[in-house]
Write a protein that holds these residues in place. Sequence first.
Motif, PDB file in Angstrom:
ATOM      1  N   GLY A 257       0.808  -1.201   0.000  1.00 10.73           N
ATOM      2  CA  GLY A 257       0.000   0.000   0.000  1.00 10.73           C
ATOM      3  C   GLY A 257       0.849   1.262   0.000  1.00 10.73           C
ATOM      4  O   GLY A 257       0.551   2.230  -0.710  1.00 10.73           O
ATOM      5  N   ARG A 258       1.919   1.246   0.793  1.00  9.24           N
ATOM      6  CA  ARG A 258       2.807   2.411   0.821  1.00  9.24           C
ATOM      7  C   ARG A 258       3.480   2.621  -0.532  1.00  9.24           C
ATOM      8  O   ARG A 258       3.629   3.765  -0.993  1.00  9.24           O
ATOM      9  CB  ARG A 258       3.841   2.253   1.933  1.00  9.24           C
ATOM     10  N   ASP A 259       3.882   1.524  -1.167  1.00 10.83           N
ATOM     11  CA  ASP A 259       4.492   1.646  -2.496  1.00 10.83           C
ATOM     12  C   ASP A 259       3.513   2.230  -3.505  1.00 10.83           C
ATOM     13  O   ASP A 259       3.851   3.146  -4.264  1.00 10.83           O
ATOM     14  CB  ASP A 259       4.974   0.267  -2.978  1.00 10.83           C
TER      15      ASP A 259
ATOM     16  N   VAL B 219      -4.735  -4.005  -1.400  1.00 13.10           N
ATOM     17  CA  VAL B 219      -3.905  -2.801  -1.405  1.00 13.10           C
ATOM     18  C   VAL B 219      -4.774  -1.545  -1.380  1.00 13.10           C
ATOM     19  O   VAL B 219      -4.470  -0.577  -0.681  1.00 13.10           O
ATOM     20  CB  VAL B 219      -2.967  -2.808  -2.632  1.00 13.10           C
ATOM     21  N   ALA B 220      -5.874  -1.567  -2.135  1.00  8.61           N
ATOM     22  CA  ALA B 220      -6.768  -0.407  -2.159  1.00  8.61           C
ATOM     23  C   ALA B 220      -7.355  -0.137  -0.774  1.00  8.61           C
ATOM     24  O   ALA B 220      -7.450   1.029  -0.339  1.00  8.61           O
ATOM     25  CB  ALA B 220      -7.891  -0.635  -3.171  1.00  8.61           C
TER      26      ALA B 220
ATOM     27  N   ARG C 268      -4.402   6.476   4.048  1.00 12.43           N
ATOM     28  CA  ARG C 268      -4.382   7.807   3.418  1.00 12.43           C
ATOM     29  C   ARG C 268      -5.802   8.185   2.987  1.00 12.43           C
ATOM     30  O   ARG C 268      -6.085   8.327   1.803  1.00 12.43           O
ATOM     31  CB  ARG C 268      -3.462   7.771   2.200  1.00 12.43           C
ATOM     32  N   PRO C 269      -6.711   8.355   3.922  1.00 13.51           N
ATOM     33  CA  PRO C 269      -8.109   8.584   3.538  1.00 13.51           C
ATOM     34  C   PRO C 269      -8.321   9.804   2.658  1.00 13.51           C
ATOM     35  O   PRO C 269      -9.222   9.807   1.805  1.00 13.51           O
ATOM     36  CB  PRO C 269      -8.833   8.712   4.887  1.00 13.51           C
TER      37      PRO C 269
ATOM     38  N   ALA D 170       0.836   4.014  -2.977  1.00 17.59           N
ATOM     39  CA  ALA D 170       0.540   5.410  -2.649  1.00 17.59           C
ATOM     40  C   ALA D 170       1.687   6.317  -3.063  1.00 17.59           C
ATOM     41  O   ALA D 170       1.452   7.460  -3.505  1.00 17.59           O
ATOM     42  CB  ALA D 170       0.256   5.545  -1.157  1.00 17.59           C
ATOM     43  N   SER D 171       2.919   5.829  -2.956  1.00 12.91           N
ATOM     44  CA  SER D 171       4.062   6.654  -3.363  1.00 12.91           C
ATOM     45  C   SER D 171       4.053   6.882  -4.871  1.00 12.91           C
ATOM     46  O   SER D 171       4.476   7.945  -5.345  1.00 12.91           O
ATOM     47  CB  SER D 171       5.369   6.008  -2.916  1.00 12.91           C
ATOM     48  N   LEU D 172       3.581   5.905  -5.635  1.00 14.69           N
ATOM     49  CA  LEU D 172       3.428   6.092  -7.076  1.00 14.69           C
ATOM     50  C   LEU D 172       2.384   7.170  -7.368  1.00 14.69           C
ATOM     51  O   LEU D 172       2.607   8.061  -8.195  1.00 14.69           O
ATOM     52  CB  LEU D 172       3.039   4.769  -7.733  1.00 14.69           C
ATOM     53  N   ILE D 173       1.251   7.104  -6.685  1.00 14.25           N
ATOM     54  CA  ILE D 173       0.200   8.113  -6.873  1.00 14.25           C
ATOM     55  C   ILE D 173       0.734   9.494  -6.536  1.00 14.25           C
ATOM     56  O   ILE D 173       0.512  10.475  -7.263  1.00 14.25           O
ATOM     57  CB  ILE D 173      -1.029   7.755  -6.022  1.00 14.25           C
TER      58      ILE D 173
END
Length: 301
Positions: free
Chosen positions: A103-105, A129-130, A137-138, A107-110
């Motif tokens: 999930g952290r990975d 992951v979603a 990260r709401p 989110a870092s892409l986003i």
Amino acid sequence: MNDQTMLSSAMKGFGSAWNLMASAHLAAPTQFVDVGETRFAYRRFGKPTGTPLVMLQHFMGNLDNYDPAITDALASGREVILTDNAAVGSSTGVAPETVAEMGRDAASLIDALGLKQVDLFGFSMGGFVAQQIAADRPDLVRRLILVGTGPRGGEGMGQMDPEVAPLFGTQYDPQDLMWLPIFFSPSEASQAAGRAFLDRIRLRTEDRDAPVSETTVAAHLAAAKEWGAPAADSFDYLKDIQHPTLVVNGSNDIVVATINSYILQQNLPNADLILFPDSNHGSHFQFADRFNRYLSDFIDH
């Protein structure tokens, strides 16, 4: 099989909803963005207005496994971003062994794409992951689409069914035939829809993605086992995911048991549930036209 025959097969059962000649999905180039030592691969297309839709892929899937009959329909009204997480396909880096790190990975892409808020689409492991991103990260997520997936500690999710697990390792020629028993029910209608799905994802012949490595497969299996391990408070995190959510599955999902979609809907505060008949893990591929209508209505309203 010539191009016209392939197109006819790919279009079977989908009316005029998808057009090869107008496919932004098939034409979208693979792009890359660096986050630290990881280079993420992605494809981006559609109308750059409103909230973009970021798609998170299933176990053993890469950029070429997204269905153009779905993504092109979505791209007609919004921007669609297909992703490879760390160490998947053409992305570099190390595949983590927990969904929290996945999930952290993602989110870092986003973040690296400069997106402040997205609609998040997660299929199967991508759905794990979603959920993780929505919990962590709401503010990054506007709406959530969870397809063929389940909650942390869901029913039968601690390990894959012993009759299903071998399906992921069976050798075929071509190898993508493995998805027919995994994604589709044994019925004649479902298997025909499965063959049409395979025709569609085979249509891209240039700039194809790299296969998922055995090392990444092993890491993701560990992550899925960790996510699925039952615990007394497994579902508590779902109460904090306040986002409007659409939960979708087939009537008999052999990979992530269909009951887990019901568990998601019952524990998420703001969730709708759709179950398609005579269908399996990839019900949205089988009923792409209907799925697109439901999803567009959910996103737009």
